[in-house]
Design a protein around this motif. Structure first.
Motif, PDB file in Angstrom:
ATOM      1  N   MET A  21     -17.957   0.736  -2.865  1.00 49.53           N
ATOM      2  CA  MET A  21     -16.545   0.425  -3.042  1.00 49.53           C
ATOM      3  C   MET A  21     -15.660   1.656  -2.856  1.00 49.53           C
ATOM      4  O   MET A  21     -14.462   1.550  -2.876  1.00 49.53           O
ATOM      5  CB  MET A  21     -16.293  -0.157  -4.435  1.00 49.53           C
ATOM      6  CG  MET A  21     -16.829  -1.570  -4.629  1.00 49.53           C
ATOM      7  SD  MET A  21     -16.113  -2.811  -3.537  1.00 49.53           S
ATOM      8  CE  MET A  21     -14.556  -3.117  -4.337  1.00 49.53           C
ATOM      9  N   SER A  22     -16.273   2.823  -2.697  1.00 50.20           N
ATOM     10  CA  SER A  22     -15.471   4.032  -2.565  1.00 50.20           C
ATOM     11  C   SER A  22     -14.686   4.058  -1.256  1.00 50.20           C
ATOM     12  O   SER A  22     -13.782   4.855  -1.101  1.00 50.20           O
ATOM     13  CB  SER A  22     -16.355   5.272  -2.671  1.00 50.20           C
ATOM     14  OG  SER A  22     -17.303   5.264  -1.629  1.00 50.20           O
ATOM     15  N   ASP A  23     -15.048   3.176  -0.315  1.00 52.93           N
ATOM     16  CA  ASP A  23     -14.318   3.114   0.946  1.00 52.93           C
ATOM     17  C   ASP A  23     -13.021   2.321   0.820  1.00 52.93           C
ATOM     18  O   ASP A  23     -12.213   2.308   1.739  1.00 52.93           O
ATOM     19  CB  ASP A  23     -15.190   2.478   2.030  1.00 52.93           C
ATOM     20  CG  ASP A  23     -16.310   3.400   2.476  1.00 52.93           C
ATOM     21  OD1 ASP A  23     -16.201   4.623   2.227  1.00 52.93           O
ATOM     22  OD2 ASP A  23     -17.284   2.907   3.059  1.00 52.93           O
ATOM     23  N   VAL A  24     -12.824   1.661  -0.301  1.00 54.14           N
ATOM     24  CA  VAL A  24     -11.613   0.881  -0.512  1.00 54.14           C
ATOM     25  C   VAL A  24     -10.443   1.835  -0.729  1.00 54.14           C
ATOM     26  O   VAL A  24     -10.535   2.799  -1.473  1.00 54.14           O
ATOM     27  CB  VAL A  24     -11.793  -0.080  -1.708  1.00 54.14           C
ATOM     28  CG1 VAL A  24     -10.494  -0.798  -2.021  1.00 54.14           C
ATOM     29  CG2 VAL A  24     -12.893  -1.084  -1.430  1.00 54.14           C
ATOM     30  N   ARG A  25      -9.338   1.553  -0.036  1.00 54.01           N
ATOM     31  CA  ARG A  25      -8.169   2.428  -0.118  1.00 54.01           C
ATOM     32  C   ARG A  25      -7.048   1.777  -0.932  1.00 54.01           C
ATOM     33  O   ARG A  25      -7.000   0.564  -1.084  1.00 54.01           O
ATOM     34  CB  ARG A  25      -7.668   2.765   1.285  1.00 54.01           C
ATOM     35  CG  ARG A  25      -8.662   3.649   2.029  1.00 54.01           C
ATOM     36  CD  ARG A  25      -8.156   4.015   3.388  1.00 54.01           C
ATOM     37  NE  ARG A  25      -8.211   2.830   4.252  1.00 54.01           N
ATOM     38  CZ  ARG A  25      -7.744   2.803   5.490  1.00 54.01           C
ATOM     39  NH1 ARG A  25      -7.184   3.864   6.015  1.00 54.01           N
ATOM     40  NH2 ARG A  25      -7.844   1.711   6.214  1.00 54.01           N
ATOM     41  N   THR A  26      -6.149   2.627  -1.388  1.00 54.61           N
ATOM     42  CA  THR A  26      -5.025   2.190  -2.223  1.00 54.61           C
ATOM     43  C   THR A  26      -3.732   2.775  -1.671  1.00 54.61           C
ATOM     44  O   THR A  26      -3.685   3.946  -1.305  1.00 54.61           O
ATOM     45  CB  THR A  26      -5.229   2.670  -3.672  1.00 54.61           C
ATOM     46  OG1 THR A  26      -6.463   2.140  -4.155  1.00 54.61           O
ATOM     47  CG2 THR A  26      -4.097   2.220  -4.572  1.00 54.61           C
ATOM     48  N   VAL A  27      -2.702   1.947  -1.634  1.00 58.17           N
ATOM     49  CA  VAL A  27      -1.354   2.415  -1.302  1.00 58.17           C
ATOM     50  C   VAL A  27      -0.647   2.668  -2.624  1.00 58.17           C
ATOM     51  O   VAL A  27      -0.655   1.817  -3.512  1.00 58.17           O
ATOM     52  CB  VAL A  27      -0.580   1.362  -0.481  1.00 58.17           C
ATOM     53  CG1 VAL A  27       0.882   1.763  -0.327  1.00 58.17           C
ATOM     54  CG2 VAL A  27      -1.226   1.165   0.884  1.00 58.17           C
ATOM     55  N   VAL A  28      -0.060   3.858  -2.762  1.00 61.33           N
ATOM     56  CA  VAL A  28       0.674   4.210  -3.971  1.00 61.33           C
ATOM     57  C   VAL A  28       2.081   4.639  -3.575  1.00 61.33           C
ATOM     58  O   VAL A  28       2.260   5.464  -2.685  1.00 61.33           O
ATOM     59  CB  VAL A  28      -0.018   5.361  -4.747  1.00 61.33           C
ATOM     60  CG1 VAL A  28       0.809   5.757  -5.964  1.00 61.33           C
ATOM     61  CG2 VAL A  28      -1.424   4.971  -5.153  1.00 61.33           C
ATOM     62  N   VAL A  29       3.075   4.046  -4.245  1.00 61.06           N
ATOM     63  CA  VAL A  29       4.459   4.471  -4.075  1.00 61.06           C
ATOM     64  C   VAL A  29       4.990   4.733  -5.473  1.00 61.06           C
ATOM     65  O   VAL A  29       4.839   3.903  -6.371  1.00 61.06           O
ATOM     66  CB  VAL A  29       5.328   3.400  -3.371  1.00 61.06           C
ATOM     67  CG1 VAL A  29       6.760   3.894  -3.224  1.00 61.06           C
ATOM     68  CG2 VAL A  29       4.738   3.035  -2.009  1.00 61.06           C
ATOM     69  N   GLU A  30       5.585   5.905  -5.647  1.00 61.66           N
ATOM     70  CA  GLU A  30       6.099   6.293  -6.954  1.00 61.66           C
ATOM     71  C   GLU A  30       7.497   6.853  -6.750  1.00 61.66           C
ATOM     72  O   GLU A  30       7.722   7.667  -5.858  1.00 61.66           O
ATOM     73  CB  GLU A  30       5.168   7.369  -7.535  1.00 61.66           C
ATOM     74  CG  GLU A  30       5.301   7.582  -9.006  1.00 61.66           C
ATOM     75  CD  GLU A  30       4.216   8.511  -9.523  1.00 61.66           C
ATOM     76  OE1 GLU A  30       3.249   8.016 -10.101  1.00 61.66           O
ATOM     77  OE2 GLU A  30       4.348   9.729  -9.328  1.00 61.66           O
ATOM     78  N   ARG A  31       8.424   6.366  -7.564  1.00 60.05           N
ATOM     79  CA  ARG A  31       9.800   6.824  -7.395  1.00 60.05           C
ATOM     80  C   ARG A  31      10.520   6.788  -8.739  1.00 60.05           C
ATOM     81  O   ARG A  31      10.408   5.809  -9.477  1.00 60.05           O
ATOM     82  CB  ARG A  31      10.508   5.905  -6.394  1.00 60.05           C
ATOM     83  CG  ARG A  31      11.796   6.465  -5.852  1.00 60.05           C
ATOM     84  CD  ARG A  31      12.414   5.572  -4.800  1.00 60.05           C
ATOM     85  NE  ARG A  31      11.626   5.513  -3.570  1.00 60.05           N
ATOM     86  CZ  ARG A  31      11.980   4.786  -2.516  1.00 60.05           C
ATOM     87  NH1 ARG A  31      13.080   4.055  -2.541  1.00 60.05           N
ATOM     88  NH2 ARG A  31      11.229   4.782  -1.436  1.00 60.05           N
ATOM     89  N   GLU A  32      11.256   7.843  -9.038  1.00 57.57           N
ATOM     90  CA  GLU A  32      12.084   7.830 -10.237  1.00 57.57           C
ATOM     91  C   GLU A  32      13.405   7.151  -9.899  1.00 57.57           C
ATOM     92  O   GLU A  32      14.031   7.468  -8.887  1.00 57.57           O
ATOM     93  CB  GLU A  32      12.340   9.240 -10.773  1.00 57.57           C
ATOM     94  CG  GLU A  32      13.073   9.194 -12.096  1.00 57.57           C
ATOM     95  CD  GLU A  32      13.082  10.524 -12.837  1.00 57.57           C
ATOM     96  OE1 GLU A  32      13.603  10.536 -13.953  1.00 57.57           O
ATOM     97  OE2 GLU A  32      12.587  11.524 -12.290  1.00 57.57           O
ATOM     98  N   MET A  33      13.790   6.206 -10.730  1.00 59.48           N
ATOM     99  CA  MET A  33      15.022   5.450 -10.514  1.00 59.48           C
ATOM    100  C   MET A  33      15.937   5.633 -11.716  1.00 59.48           C
ATOM    101  O   MET A  33      15.469   5.661 -12.853  1.00 59.48           O
ATOM    102  CB  MET A  33      14.707   3.973 -10.304  1.00 59.48           C
ATOM    103  CG  MET A  33      13.838   3.730  -9.091  1.00 59.48           C
ATOM    104  SD  MET A  33      13.634   1.972  -8.776  1.00 59.48           S
ATOM    105  CE  MET A  33      12.794   2.045  -7.200  1.00 59.48           C
ATOM    106  N   ALA A  34      17.219   5.724 -11.448  1.00 60.90           N
ATOM    107  CA  ALA A  34      18.204   5.973 -12.509  1.00 60.90           C
ATOM    108  C   ALA A  34      18.600   4.677 -13.200  1.00 60.90           C
ATOM    109  O   ALA A  34      19.785   4.347 -13.318  1.00 60.90           O
ATOM    110  CB  ALA A  34      19.425   6.672 -11.923  1.00 60.90           C
TER     111      ALA A  34
END
Length: 137
Positions: free
Chosen positions: A1-14
């Motif tokens: 399962m280590s070949d499984v990828r993840t999309v991550v988006v992180e953003r600070e919002m006011a």
């Protein structure tokens, strides 16, 4: 399962976590930044996101109001999980989205999601910048 990828988006919002939570969980607001849906923040609720290109089948997996939301995301052979995390900050909220489950042969879906979620985040910020909408619609 280590070949499984993840999309991550992180953003600070006011914006406060409560306001972002509403935009993540109320169908009339979700439609403005993501897609049309019959979403409800109830554990086990099955729903769909619908767009011109088709539909995404989903099921609510985790609900921790104003803190964490997770649901399955299945479409065109992709079986993934989308997890939203909201963390209060001095200036608003750190919003993190992870979509986990991209297999090595799903390059197009992976790169499409990387690009697509950035656009969805931009649209979400536009929705959040609007004056408060009535909660009961």
């Amino acid at each position: 399962m280590s070949d499984v990828r993840t999309v991550v988006v992180e953003r600070e919002m006011a914006h406060a976590p409560e306001k972002i939570w509403r935009a993540l969980t109320q169908p009339h607001l979700i439609q403005e930044w993501l897609m049309q849906s019959d979403f409800a923040p109830d554990l086990g609720h099955k729903f769909q996101f619908k767009a011109e290109w088709g539909a995404v089948d989903c099921k609510v997996l985790e609900v921790e109001p104003k803190k964490r939301l997770a649901y399955s995301w299945e479409a065109y052979g992709l079986e993934s999980v989308v997890t939203w995390t909201l963390e209060p900050t001095a200036n608003g909220t750190l919003l993190r989205m992870e979509q986990e489950g991209f297999k090595p042969d799903q390059n197009q879906a992976f790169h499409g999601a990387r690009h697509g979620w950035q656009n969805f985040f931009n649209q979400l910020e536009n929705v959040l910048a609007q004056p408060e909408q009535e909660e009961a619609q």
